[in-house]
Design a protein around this motif. Structure first.
Motif, PDB file in Angstrom:
ATOM      1  N   GLU A 145      -7.989   4.702  -2.435  1.00 15.31           N
ATOM      2  CA  GLU A 145      -7.423   4.128  -3.657  1.00 15.31           C
ATOM      3  C   GLU A 145      -8.209   4.599  -4.866  1.00 15.31           C
ATOM      4  O   GLU A 145      -9.433   4.461  -4.921  1.00 15.31           O
ATOM      5  CB  GLU A 145      -7.444   2.604  -3.602  1.00 15.31           C
ATOM      6  N   SER A 146      -7.492   5.137  -5.843  1.00 12.06           N
ATOM      7  CA  SER A 146      -8.104   5.577  -7.091  1.00 12.06           C
ATOM      8  C   SER A 146      -8.476   4.380  -7.952  1.00 12.06           C
ATOM      9  O   SER A 146      -7.890   3.309  -7.824  1.00 12.06           O
ATOM     10  CB  SER A 146      -7.136   6.471  -7.874  1.00 12.06           C
ATOM     11  N   GLN A 156       0.823  -1.207   0.000  1.00 12.19           N
ATOM     12  CA  GLN A 156       0.000   0.000   0.000  1.00 12.19           C
ATOM     13  C   GLN A 156       0.859   1.260   0.000  1.00 12.19           C
ATOM     14  O   GLN A 156       0.517   2.239  -0.662  1.00 12.19           O
ATOM     15  CB  GLN A 156      -0.987  -0.036   1.163  1.00 12.19           C
ATOM     16  N   LEU A 157       1.971   1.249   0.717  1.00 12.01           N
ATOM     17  CA  LEU A 157       2.855   2.416   0.706  1.00 12.01           C
ATOM     18  C   LEU A 157       3.492   2.611  -0.662  1.00 12.01           C
ATOM     19  O   LEU A 157       3.734   3.750  -1.077  1.00 12.01           O
ATOM     20  CB  LEU A 157       3.908   2.302   1.806  1.00 12.01           C
ATOM     21  N   GLU A 158       3.735   1.528  -1.379  1.00 11.71           N
ATOM     22  CA  GLU A 158       4.230   1.638  -2.757  1.00 11.71           C
ATOM     23  C   GLU A 158       3.167   2.288  -3.642  1.00 11.71           C
ATOM     24  O   GLU A 158       3.478   3.136  -4.486  1.00 11.71           O
ATOM     25  CB  GLU A 158       4.590   0.257  -3.304  1.00 11.71           C
ATOM     26  N   ALA A 159       1.903   1.922  -3.431  1.00 16.28           N
ATOM     27  CA  ALA A 159       0.814   2.545  -4.192  1.00 16.28           C
ATOM     28  C   ALA A 159       0.694   4.032  -3.854  1.00 16.28           C
ATOM     29  O   ALA A 159       0.371   4.844  -4.722  1.00 16.28           O
ATOM     30  CB  ALA A 159      -0.504   1.815  -3.921  1.00 16.28           C
ATOM     31  N   VAL A 160       0.960   4.400  -2.593  1.00 20.12           N
ATOM     32  CA  VAL A 160       0.969   5.817  -2.210  1.00 20.12           C
ATOM     33  C   VAL A 160       2.093   6.530  -2.962  1.00 20.12           C
ATOM     34  O   VAL A 160       1.884   7.596  -3.546  1.00 20.12           O
ATOM     35  CB  VAL A 160       1.132   5.975  -0.679  1.00 20.12           C
ATOM     36  N   ALA A 161       3.269   5.928  -2.970  1.00 26.47           N
ATOM     37  CA  ALA A 161       4.418   6.539  -3.653  1.00 26.47           C
ATOM     38  C   ALA A 161       4.170   6.689  -5.147  1.00 26.47           C
ATOM     39  O   ALA A 161       4.610   7.665  -5.760  1.00 26.47           O
ATOM     40  CB  ALA A 161       5.673   5.704  -3.407  1.00 26.47           C
ATOM     41  N   ASP A 162       3.428   5.745  -5.738  1.00 24.44           N
ATOM     42  CA  ASP A 162       3.113   5.778  -7.173  1.00 24.44           C
ATOM     43  C   ASP A 162       1.928   6.687  -7.513  1.00 24.44           C
ATOM     44  O   ASP A 162       1.610   6.863  -8.675  1.00 24.44           O
ATOM     45  CB  ASP A 162       2.778   4.373  -7.686  1.00 24.44           C
TER      46      ASP A 162
END
Length: 172
Positions: free
Chosen positions: A78-79, A51-57
């Protein structure tokens, strides 16, 4: 305990550690955050890092409730990548540390997530999924969400213990 909410914080090592502790402790206190107790930080860590990777992306947004420098609440938005569903976001991994439960932290977190969603261009609603059997749908209803779907027995938390998967919607 008054929490200070931060949207899109810089994810430092101490913040990551606080998120991991909050997710683990809340899960072990019976929170329905993707696990059934007992759970260890080693169980939670891969999902947190995903999830933190998705935040960074830029695919997810993070809201954190802090008591001083301690993480006491957090949630993700989440988009949608599907072109026909980009007008709403998912609220995911909504957690309140056991030391902050029963003091309005969950309600304040949901207000902060709703506020963040309202600030996102083109977003008209927030959806979330919750586990039945815990009264979570009543909590989310008090936060303005409406139940819009239910799949009976879709979540298996243990042998002979199937729970409904409940979809809730907040129109912005």
């Amino acid at each position: 305990m008054a929490l200070f909410f931060v949207a899109d914080p810089i994810v430092t090592r101490p913040l990551r550690a606080g998120l991991l502790k909050t997710w683990t402790d809340a899960s072990n206190a019976g929170g329905a955050i993707g696990f059934v107790p007992p759970v260890s930080p080693l169980d939670v860590e891969p999902l947190l890092d995903e999830q933190l990777e998705a935040v960074a992306d830029g695919r997810m947004r993070l809201v954190v409730g802090l008591d001083g420098d301690r993480v006491r609440a957090a949630g993700f938005l989440e988009s949608n990548s599907h072109r026909l569903m980009q007008h709403w976001v998912w609220a995911k991994t909504i957690m309140v540390h056991p030391k902050a439960q029963g003091r309005g932290a969950g309600f304040a977190l949901m207000l902060a997530l709703g506020s963040l969603a309202r600030s996102m261009p083109g977003i008209e609603a927030v959806r979330l999924s919750c586990r039945g059997g815990l009264g979570l749908e009543d909590f989310y209803a008090r936060c303005g969400y409406k139940e819009v779907g239910r799949v009976p027995g879709a979540i298996r938390v243990g042998r002979g213990d199937d729970r409904d998967d409940i979809t809730m919607l907040l129109s912005l």
